[in-house]
Design a protein around this motif. Structure first.
Motif, PDB file in Angstrom:
ATOM      1  N   LEU A  46       0.816  -1.216   0.000  1.00  0.00           N
ATOM      2  CA  LEU A  46       0.000   0.000   0.000  1.00  0.00           C
ATOM      3  C   LEU A  46       0.847   1.261   0.000  1.00  0.00           C
ATOM      4  O   LEU A  46       0.381   2.327  -0.415  1.00  0.00           O
ATOM      5  N   ALA A  47       2.095   1.137   0.493  1.00  0.00           N
ATOM      6  CA  ALA A  47       2.947   2.318   0.601  1.00  0.00           C
ATOM      7  C   ALA A  47       3.153   3.016  -0.733  1.00  0.00           C
ATOM      8  O   ALA A  47       3.282   4.236  -0.807  1.00  0.00           O
ATOM      9  N   GLY A  48       3.177   2.237  -1.824  1.00  0.00           N
ATOM     10  CA  GLY A  48       3.375   2.842  -3.124  1.00  0.00           C
ATOM     11  C   GLY A  48       2.106   3.339  -3.772  1.00  0.00           C
ATOM     12  O   GLY A  48       2.148   3.881  -4.878  1.00  0.00           O
ATOM     13  N   GLN A  49       0.970   3.162  -3.085  1.00  0.00           N
ATOM     14  CA  GLN A  49      -0.298   3.537  -3.704  1.00  0.00           C
ATOM     15  C   GLN A  49      -0.973   4.712  -2.992  1.00  0.00           C
ATOM     16  O   GLN A  49      -2.089   5.079  -3.340  1.00  0.00           O
ATOM     17  N   THR A  50      -0.348   5.253  -1.999  1.00  0.00           N
ATOM     18  CA  THR A  50      -1.003   6.286  -1.192  1.00  0.00           C
ATOM     19  C   THR A  50      -0.329   7.635  -1.352  1.00  0.00           C
ATOM     20  O   THR A  50       0.827   7.736  -1.768  1.00  0.00           O
ATOM     21  N   GLY A  51      -1.052   8.648  -0.963  1.00  0.00           N
ATOM     22  CA  GLY A  51      -0.509   9.992  -0.984  1.00  0.00           C
ATOM     23  C   GLY A  51       0.316  10.274   0.256  1.00  0.00           C
ATOM     24  O   GLY A  51       0.431   9.446   1.168  1.00  0.00           O
ATOM     25  N   THR A  57      -0.185   7.525   8.417  1.00  0.00           N
ATOM     26  CA  THR A  57      -0.867   6.408   9.050  1.00  0.00           C
ATOM     27  C   THR A  57      -0.096   5.115   8.841  1.00  0.00           C
ATOM     28  O   THR A  57       0.076   4.317   9.769  1.00  0.00           O
ATOM     29  N   LEU A  58       0.379   4.896   7.619  1.00  0.00           N
ATOM     30  CA  LEU A  58       1.148   3.685   7.335  1.00  0.00           C
ATOM     31  C   LEU A  58       2.412   3.620   8.180  1.00  0.00           C
ATOM     32  O   LEU A  58       2.790   2.556   8.680  1.00  0.00           O
ATOM     33  N   SER A 418      -7.095  -0.106  10.831  1.00  0.00           N
ATOM     34  CA  SER A 418      -6.616   1.242  10.517  1.00  0.00           C
ATOM     35  C   SER A 418      -6.141   1.332   9.074  1.00  0.00           C
ATOM     36  O   SER A 418      -6.381   2.339   8.388  1.00  0.00           O
ATOM     37  N   ALA A 419      -5.468   0.285   8.597  1.00  0.00           N
ATOM     38  CA  ALA A 419      -4.986   0.289   7.218  1.00  0.00           C
ATOM     39  C   ALA A 419      -6.141   0.267   6.224  1.00  0.00           C
ATOM     40  O   ALA A 419      -6.088   0.927   5.177  1.00  0.00           O
ATOM     41  N   ILE A 420      -7.190  -0.488   6.550  1.00  0.00           N
ATOM     42  CA  ILE A 420      -8.361  -0.536   5.676  1.00  0.00           C
ATOM     43  C   ILE A 420      -9.029   0.832   5.616  1.00  0.00           C
ATOM     44  O   ILE A 420      -9.428   1.311   4.540  1.00  0.00           O
ATOM     45  N   THR A 421      -9.162   1.465   6.768  1.00  0.00           N
ATOM     46  CA  THR A 421      -9.760   2.805   6.793  1.00  0.00           C
ATOM     47  C   THR A 421      -8.945   3.763   5.941  1.00  0.00           C
ATOM     48  O   THR A 421      -9.493   4.549   5.154  1.00  0.00           O
ATOM     49  N   MET A 422      -7.633   3.710   6.086  1.00  0.00           N
ATOM     50  CA  MET A 422      -6.763   4.590   5.303  1.00  0.00           C
ATOM     51  C   MET A 422      -6.886   4.303   3.810  1.00  0.00           C
ATOM     52  O   MET A 422      -6.994   5.228   2.990  1.00  0.00           O
ATOM     53  N   THR A 423      -6.891   3.022   3.454  1.00  0.00           N
ATOM     54  CA  THR A 423      -6.918   2.647   2.033  1.00  0.00           C
ATOM     55  C   THR A 423      -8.242   3.010   1.385  1.00  0.00           C
ATOM     56  O   THR A 423      -8.278   3.569   0.271  1.00  0.00           O
ATOM     57  N   THR A 424      -9.338   2.692   2.060  1.00  0.00           N
ATOM     58  CA  THR A 424     -10.647   3.042   1.497  1.00  0.00           C
ATOM     59  C   THR A 424     -10.840   4.550   1.463  1.00  0.00           C
ATOM     60  O   THR A 424     -11.524   5.076   0.582  1.00  0.00           O
ATOM     61  N   ILE A 558     -15.617   4.213   2.340  1.00  0.00           N
ATOM     62  CA  ILE A 558     -14.657   4.285   3.438  1.00  0.00           C
ATOM     63  C   ILE A 558     -15.125   3.387   4.581  1.00  0.00           C
ATOM     64  O   ILE A 558     -16.233   3.528   5.087  1.00  0.00           O
ATOM     65  N   GLN A 559     -14.281   2.445   4.979  1.00  0.00           N
ATOM     66  CA  GLN A 559     -14.610   1.531   6.076  1.00  0.00           C
ATOM     67  C   GLN A 559     -13.952   2.038   7.354  1.00  0.00           C
ATOM     68  O   GLN A 559     -12.793   1.761   7.628  1.00  0.00           O
TER      69      GLN A 559
END
Length: 687
Positions: A46-51, A57-58, A418-424, A558-559
């Motif tokens: 996920l690190a490469g897919q987020t802003g 958070t990550l 927490s990761a799911i919330t961040m990703t969604t 968003i979950q």
């Protein structure tokens, strides 16, 4: 103060021999390690897919996962073999000294890290602070304070003489460095047995021989060392573990009792080590009081030294029945697991000296094998069989199951949620940019941010008020319990005086006070968790409502998970010894000093208030403050994560941003595939 290494790292201690099943019992931890690695891989993907905002958070989640180090505290009877057991659990037969007089107040933490990677610090020794040393010198420590209140002049004189002897010994060893060392820390990039003995073993009172370096003398710093942390790699442990060896709960100055209580508070799993030859008797009331403050789930009882029994197969069931009866009689954890074994046998296996075992111990091993190896693999080597009979695999399995269920699984669920919330949230940010927010939305981005901060302020303030109200109610109930106990005891004292007069010494058990306070604490714990969970749920609802009001259906995916309610540590301070626990010449001394009914009552009330002041403060102020901080931190972290999501959405709301810039490094479909795969992995740990 940092100390430079004086010898090569090759002097580090390594196991002399290992049985094939050394990590037997740690299978649950191995599975947990696999799950943690899988979860870490999902976070990395996920690190490469987020802003940039979501990266915060990550980063926090990565640190939380990497910093997971369950702590197992061992406490028990003096000379029960705690240190030998720690050595065996770590896979080393002679790592920590186990044949010296443990006079110092040293808690030794053995930090085990999987693999062979080098650690930056191998040993850290913390010295007592000036305040701790001053309390010892001026008041004789806790027991000196008690002796003074109880009027036990004889006991106090003995304590002061021992303290003076200890002070002179320390000054002779340390010279002008003595005062400078208070509150300091010594760190080394290595450790060996000699270094350990220098800091945590009492040592002998002797004049250094000509040419002998004072720095290398055994016990040189022992009198003023407060704690020791040793770091080493272990090829047997699947995850990082901390084994904390406590030097006992009964000592001359009761300094060890205080640091042992703190060690138990800092860990969720406690191994109580008993000696098979003496099991658990009234002599161990200090230990029983400590155990009674814990939940059954937090306690594993290991009965060591079964190698000293003449007939283990028949004696062990009798010993177990006796232990359970003692725990039941003194309100201990009735469902605590009891395991029997021998650290001595384990040590012989590790050193490859199984054939050199003492005759009586060898006979006991064969006797126990008739029961302990009933379902064993007949093809096992003698070393593997002896290792199984030592009880170490069973103990490690019990500890591993507790770690996985009570610590590991909640950690994985918390990180994954927490990761799911961040990703969604990240996906919602893309949707907002591509499709726009809800048509005709009344809120602009500045309004949304303003309302979010208002939610943060109001929810944090509400949680503070609610948990403070819970703590106020607890303090009032604790004070009432304390007052009730004092009144009951006073009435009992008066009744005794009326019946028997002043010639017969009166005694009173403090168990009632501890039970009342434990009950009040239990109610407080339930209310704190219920209050926190309710407030957490309201916070989630308000944030979700705000997002939908501002961005409409674009953020429906968003979950947002509800934060986990805080874990409130057990009231271990209640295990602290007070003067009422001594039914010997202390009370006789107190009784002889007092004359007249009114004086008895007044002096008793002053005594019990002075004796209980310390653990009342611990319960009402220290532990509630820690719980308050962790409860507020749970909500604060939640809001930080939601703020990062909101800032991410704000960044993506810039209409002049080229959509294709977001996917410059890879195609949009590939990006979505990677994200979805990570979400699938994360979802396994939140079910």
């Amino acid at each position: 103060m940092n100390m430079q290494p004086q010898i090569d790292r090759t002097t580090n201690i390594h196991a002399a021999a290992r049985p094939a099943n050394l990590n037997a019992g740690m299978e649950p931890l191995a599975e947990l390690a696999t799950q943690m690695a899988e979860l870490d891989g999902a976070l990395e993907a996920l690190a490469g897919q987020t802003g940039d905002k979501a990266q915060r958070t990550l980063l926090r989640l990565n640190k939380e996962l990497a910093g997971f180090e369950p702590c197992i505290t061992l406490l028990g009877q003096v000379k029960s073999g705690k240190t030998s057991l720690v050595n065996a659990m770590g896979g080393w037969a002679d790592l920590l000294p186990s044949d010296v007089n443990p006079w110092t107040s040293v808690v030794t933490s053995l930090h085990l890290t999987p693999g062979d990677a080098r650690v930056e610090t191998s040993a850290r020794f913390q010295f007592m602070t000036e305040a701790e040393w001053d309390r010892l010198l001026t008041k004789g420590g806790r027991i000196g304070e008690m002796a003074g209140r109880a009027g036990a002049e004889g006991e106090l004189a003995k304590i002061q003489a021992q303290i003076e002897q200890m002070r002179e010994r320390s000054r002779n060893r340390l010279g002008r460095k003595f005062e400078l060392l208070m509150g300091q820390t010594h760190e080394y990039e290595y450790f060996d047995k000699n270094l350990i003995e220098r800091y945590i073993c009492l040592g002998d009172d002797f004049d250094l021989e000509s040419g002998m370096e004072g720095e290398d003398s055994q016990g040189r710093f022992a009198d003023i060392t407060r704690s020791a942390d040793l770091y080493l790699n272990s090829p047997t442990v699947p995850i990082a573990l901390c084994l904390r060896d406590t030097p006992g709960v009964n000592d001359t100055f009761m300094m060890r009792e205080q640091v042992t209580i703190q060690a138990i508070r800092d860990s969720r799993i406690c191994v109580v080590v008993l000696s098979a030859s003496q099991a658990l008797t009234s002599v161990d009331m200090g230990l029983i009081r400590m155990i009674s403050t814990l939940k059954s789930r937090e306690v594993v009882i290991f009965v060591n030294r079964i190698d000293e029994l003449a007939d283990p197969a028949n004696q062990i069931p009798e010993i177990e029945a006796s232990i359970r009866q003692t725990l039941d009689s003194h309100h201990g954890p009735k469902e605590a697991e009891i395991i029997f074994g021998s650290a001595y046998w384990a040590g012989k296996v590790l050193t490859g000296e199984l054939e050199e075992m003492q005759g009586a111990s060898g006979a006991a091993l064969l006797n126990w094998a008739k029961v302990g190896l009933a379902a064993a693999n007949p093809d096992q080597s003698p070393q593997d069989m002896a290792w199984a009979l030592s009880g170490l695999p069973e103990l490690l399995r019990s500890i591993s199951n507790r770690i996985v269920k009570d610590l590991g699984a909640p950690l994985l669920a918390r990180v994954a949620s927490s990761a799911i919330t961040m990703t969604t949230g990240q996906q919602a940010a893309h949707a907002v940019m591509i499709r726009g927010s809800k048509p005709g939305a009344a809120l602009n981005m500045r309004d949304i941010e303003t309302r979010f901060e208002q939610i943060v302020t109001s929810q944090m303030a509400a949680l503070e008020d609610e948990i403070d109200a819970v703590f106020d109610a607890f303090r009032q109930r604790a004070d009432r319990a304390h007052a009730t106990f004092v009144n009951r005891a006073t009435h009992s004292l008066i009744d005794h005086l009326e019946r028997w007069g002043e010639a017969c010494v009166w005694e009173y058990d403090a168990t009632g006070l501890r039970l009342l306070l434990k009950s009040a604490y239990s109610v407080m714990t339930s209310r704190v968790q219920a209050t926190a969970l309710a407030r957490y749920e309201l916070a989630v609802q308000e944030v979700a409502g705000l997002l939908y009001a501002g961005f409409g259906t674009a953020v429906e995916g968003i979950q947002i998970s509800v934060p986990e309610a805080p874990t409130v540590p057990s009231p271990v301070a209640l295990g602290q010894t007070i003067a009422l626990d001594f039914n010997d010449n202390w009370w006789s001394s107190w009784w002889r000093r007092t004359r007249g009914y009114k004086a008895f009552v007044k002096n008793f009330q002053q005594l019990i208030c002075g004796e209980t002041e310390d653990f009342m403060t611990q319960l009402k102020q220290v532990q509630t403050a820690d719980t308050r901080a962790s409860t507020l931190a749970g909500l604060q972290i939640f809001f930080e994560d939601q703020r990062n999501i909101l800032m991410e959405i704000a960044d993506h709301c810039r209409q002049d941003q080229d959509v294709q810039d977001l996917f410059a490094s890879q195609g949009q479909q590939q990006r979505q595939d990677i994200t979805q795969a990570a979400l699938t992995t994360l979802g396994k740990y939140t079910a």
